[in-house]
Design a protein around this motif. Structure first.
Motif, PDB file in Angstrom:
ATOM      1  N   VAL A  76       0.838  -1.203   0.000  1.00 42.68           N
ATOM      2  CA  VAL A  76       0.000   0.000   0.000  1.00 42.68           C
ATOM      3  C   VAL A  76       0.874   1.256   0.000  1.00 42.68           C
ATOM      4  CG1 VAL A  76      -1.600   1.358   1.407  1.00 42.68           C
ATOM      5  CG2 VAL A  76      -1.989  -1.082   1.088  1.00 42.68           C
ATOM      6  N   GLU A  77       0.574   2.169  -0.909  1.00 39.90           N
ATOM      7  CA  GLU A  77       1.311   3.430  -0.975  1.00 39.90           C
ATOM      8  C   GLU A  77       0.538   4.578  -0.346  1.00 39.90           C
ATOM      9  OE1 GLU A  77       2.434   4.139  -4.997  1.00 39.90           O
ATOM     10  OE2 GLU A  77       3.734   2.369  -5.111  1.00 39.90           O
ATOM     11  N   ALA A  78      -0.763   4.440  -0.213  1.00 41.14           N
ATOM     12  CA  ALA A  78      -1.580   5.511   0.360  1.00 41.14           C
ATOM     13  C   ALA A  78      -1.186   5.768   1.813  1.00 41.14           C
ATOM     14  CB  ALA A  78      -3.057   5.139   0.271  1.00 41.14           C
ATOM     15  N   GLY A  79      -1.472   6.985   2.274  1.00 41.41           N
ATOM     16  CA  GLY A  79      -1.103   7.341   3.638  1.00 41.41           C
ATOM     17  C   GLY A  79      -2.072   6.850   4.690  1.00 41.41           C
ATOM     18  N   VAL A  80      -3.315   6.539   4.276  1.00 42.19           N
ATOM     19  CA  VAL A  80      -4.352   6.104   5.216  1.00 42.19           C
ATOM     20  C   VAL A  80      -4.915   4.764   4.752  1.00 42.19           C
ATOM     21  CG1 VAL A  80      -6.601   6.651   6.250  1.00 42.19           C
ATOM     22  CG2 VAL A  80      -4.958   8.493   5.773  1.00 42.19           C
ATOM     23  N   ILE A  81      -5.013   3.835   5.693  1.00 43.85           N
ATOM     24  CA  ILE A  81      -5.609   2.522   5.431  1.00 43.85           C
ATOM     25  C   ILE A  81      -6.834   2.379   6.319  1.00 43.85           C
ATOM     26  CG2 ILE A  81      -5.312   0.023   5.595  1.00 43.85           C
ATOM     27  CD1 ILE A  81      -2.303   0.478   5.211  1.00 43.85           C
ATOM     28  N   VAL A  82      -7.968   2.075   5.720  1.00 43.06           N
ATOM     29  CA  VAL A  82      -9.166   1.728   6.489  1.00 43.06           C
ATOM     30  C   VAL A  82      -9.355   0.229   6.359  1.00 43.06           C
ATOM     31  CG1 VAL A  82     -11.648   2.057   6.797  1.00 43.06           C
ATOM     32  CG2 VAL A  82     -10.217   3.962   6.017  1.00 43.06           C
ATOM     33  N   ASN A 292     -20.101   3.655   8.969  1.00 46.97           N
ATOM     34  CA  ASN A 292     -18.955   3.906   9.853  1.00 46.97           C
ATOM     35  C   ASN A 292     -17.622   3.929   9.110  1.00 46.97           C
ATOM     36  OD1 ASN A 292     -18.449   1.075   9.747  1.00 46.97           O
ATOM     37  ND2 ASN A 292     -19.468   0.716  11.714  1.00 46.97           N
ATOM     38  N   ILE A 293     -17.560   3.356   7.903  1.00 45.67           N
ATOM     39  CA  ILE A 293     -16.380   3.568   7.061  1.00 45.67           C
ATOM     40  C   ILE A 293     -16.292   5.057   6.674  1.00 45.67           C
ATOM     41  CG2 ILE A 293     -15.360   3.116   4.804  1.00 45.67           C
ATOM     42  CD1 ILE A 293     -16.471   0.259   5.013  1.00 45.67           C
ATOM     43  N   ARG A 294     -17.443   5.612   6.301  1.00 46.36           N
ATOM     44  CA  ARG A 294     -17.489   7.040   5.945  1.00 46.36           C
ATOM     45  C   ARG A 294     -17.073   7.907   7.127  1.00 46.36           C
ATOM     46  NH1 ARG A 294     -22.873  10.030   3.379  1.00 46.36           N
ATOM     47  NH2 ARG A 294     -22.045  12.175   3.394  1.00 46.36           N
ATOM     48  N   GLU A 295     -17.585   7.586   8.318  1.00 49.24           N
ATOM     49  CA  GLU A 295     -17.238   8.360   9.513  1.00 49.24           C
ATOM     50  C   GLU A 295     -15.756   8.233   9.851  1.00 49.24           C
ATOM     51  OE1 GLU A 295     -19.843   6.901  12.485  1.00 49.24           O
ATOM     52  OE2 GLU A 295     -21.639   7.822  11.622  1.00 49.24           O
ATOM     53  N   ALA A 296     -15.201   7.041   9.646  1.00 50.50           N
ATOM     54  CA  ALA A 296     -13.767   6.850   9.910  1.00 50.50           C
ATOM     55  C   ALA A 296     -12.936   7.776   9.029  1.00 50.50           C
ATOM     56  CB  ALA A 296     -13.392   5.391   9.664  1.00 50.50           C
ATOM     57  N   LEU A 297     -13.315   7.886   7.756  1.00 53.63           N
ATOM     58  CA  LEU A 297     -12.566   8.739   6.832  1.00 53.63           C
ATOM     59  C   LEU A 297     -12.813  10.225   7.103  1.00 53.63           C
ATOM     60  CD1 LEU A 297     -13.066   6.686   3.557  1.00 53.63           C
ATOM     61  CD2 LEU A 297     -10.855   7.255   4.622  1.00 53.63           C
ATOM     62  N   GLU A 298     -14.015  10.550   7.513  1.00 54.48           N
ATOM     63  CA  GLU A 298     -14.337  11.961   7.769  1.00 54.48           C
ATOM     64  C   GLU A 298     -13.672  12.480   9.036  1.00 54.48           C
ATOM     65  OE1 GLU A 298     -18.776  12.455   5.731  1.00 54.48           O
ATOM     66  OE2 GLU A 298     -18.607  11.767   7.819  1.00 54.48           O
ATOM     67  N   HIS A 299     -13.524  11.612  10.058  1.00 53.73           N
ATOM     68  CA  HIS A 299     -13.094  12.077  11.377  1.00 53.73           C
ATOM     69  C   HIS A 299     -11.866  11.350  11.914  1.00 53.73           C
ATOM     70  CE1 HIS A 299     -16.905  14.219  11.436  1.00 53.73           C
ATOM     71  NE2 HIS A 299     -17.555  13.086  11.249  1.00 53.73           N
ATOM     72  N   ASP A 300     -11.135  10.616  11.047  1.00 55.42           N
ATOM     73  CA  ASP A 300      -9.990   9.811  11.509  1.00 55.42           C
ATOM     74  C   ASP A 300     -10.380   8.905  12.681  1.00 55.42           C
ATOM     75  OD1 ASP A 300      -7.959  10.366   9.741  1.00 55.42           O
ATOM     76  OD2 ASP A 300      -7.280  12.138  10.830  1.00 55.42           O
ATOM     77  N   ARG A 301     -11.482   8.235  12.545  1.00 54.32           N
ATOM     78  CA  ARG A 301     -12.032   7.395  13.603  1.00 54.32           C
ATOM     79  C   ARG A 301     -11.854   5.937  13.205  1.00 54.32           C
ATOM     80  NH1 ARG A 301     -18.050   8.945  14.411  1.00 54.32           N
ATOM     81  NH2 ARG A 301     -17.084  10.857  15.188  1.00 54.32           N
ATOM     82  N   HIS A 302     -11.398   5.059  13.874  1.00 53.50           N
ATOM     83  CA  HIS A 302     -10.662   5.027  15.120  1.00 53.50           C
ATOM     84  C   HIS A 302      -9.260   4.556  14.757  1.00 53.50           C
ATOM     85  CE1 HIS A 302     -14.504   5.133  17.367  1.00 53.50           C
ATOM     86  NE2 HIS A 302     -14.952   4.412  16.371  1.00 53.50           N
TER      87      HIS A 302
END
Length: 324
Positions: A76-82, A292-302
């Motif tokens: 993975v090269e992206a900075g954020v992984i969900v 909650n995937i959307r909320e994780a991306l919107e708010h850096d949760r959790h």
């Protein structure tokens, strides 16, 4: 195509025969929002095979079983992984990407196997069986992985066990996986008493009843099922192996003895195969939703964090597995 809503509707064509048209409006806005948030946040979504189709096929970038997700997480090269899966999977992704932000949409997405063993349990097993290597299933916490010599998944368990060159090994925590591997190898396996709450519910009689009700059905069983279920099935393998079996063998009628969403996800690519669904639901996997995937991306949760000393030792166990 830059319009997220149009992209979402285009994705629906892929899942049309497993998600009824009347259900799609419930998912559409979240799918469109997640597609845009991934672009804005330089994020990718890793989804396990047990995620529901609207997650698995519409927003996930990388999908697969535990082994595939572990391997692909390293690329993975992206900075954020969900991580659309359960907590131990998110920890594994963090172990392999210590410099990246790893998010899990619901911290309560656990695992009965991971909860069945503690680091202290592993240390006691080492005291009881000195000099016997410990193989820890990937379905464990990072703290338990840190106490092991090497990890395994259901897809590579036998290979990992035999790679150690030992006449006996300790295999933690899935008793049924250990018993099923023991039936395939000359290595003596000392098992723990953990069980998957999904797969332990299947019985050999379920398969016999399926064969009576659906003549000619091909039955595929996950190796976390009891040994008598595996013995009754036509094939046993990881979720990736099950997917490959359907893709290469093209059975006209098939039953997957595993978590419910697996059949839906495989069926998307094989509309000509009839899927009989004697599944059991994983309540932990189903805690992950588009919302909650959307909320994780919107708010850096959790965000997932691991103690650096634990992470260093646990990473070695995972990396040894990936090197086999």
């Amino acid at each position: 195509m830059h319009d997220p809503s149009a992209r979402a509707d285009a994705l629906y064509d892929k899942v049309r025969h497993v998600i009824p048209p009347m259900e799609w409006p419930v998912f559409r806005d979240d799918v469109a929002a997640i597609l845009e948030l991934k672009r804005q946040r330089d994020a990718v979504i890793l989804a396990h095979n047990y995620q529901t189709p609207e997650i698995f096929h519409c927003v996930a970038d990388i999908v697969g079983d535990s082994l595939a997700l572990a391997r692909k997480a390293m690329e993975v090269e992206a900075g954020v992984i969900v991580l659309a899966g359960v907590h131990f999977m998110a920890e594994t992704a963090k172990l392999l990407n210590p410099g990246k932000t790893v998010l899990i949409p619901d911290t309560e997405a656990g695992c009965s196997l991971a909860e069945s063993v503690t680091p202290a349990d592993v240390r006691l097993m080492r005291e009881r069986y000195p000099d016997v290597p410990v193989v820890t299933y990937v379905n464990t916490s990072a703290a338990v992985k840190a106490e092991a010599d090497i990890c395994c998944t259901s897809g590579n368990a036998r290979q990992v066990v035999e790679s150690l060159g030992s006449s006996r090994v300790i295999m933690i925590p899935d008793e049924f996986l250990a018993q099923n591997v023991a039936a395939e190898t000359d290595v003596e396996i000392i098992a723990w008493k953990g069980h998957c709450e999904v797969h332990e519910l299947f019985e050999a009689s379920d398969i016999r009843e399926l064969r009576e009700a659906y003549p000619g059905v091909t039955v595929l069983a996950h190796p976390e099922c009891p040994p008598e279920v595996v013995a009754e099935a036509d094939f046993s393998g990881s979720t990736a192996a099950m997917t490959d079996y359907v893709a290469t063998r093209k059975p006209p009628r098939v039953a997957l003895m595993t978590e419910c969403s697996m059949s839906d996800n495989v069926a998307v690519a094989h509309p000509d195969v009839e899927f009989v669904r004697p599944c059991n639901l994983c309540p932990h996997m189903k805690r992950i939703t588009l919302a909650n995937i959307r909320e994780a991306l919107e708010h850096d949760r959790h965000e997932v964090t691991i103690d650096p000393l634990v992470a260093r030792r646990a990473r070695l166990s995972v990396e040894r597995m990936l090197a086999v």
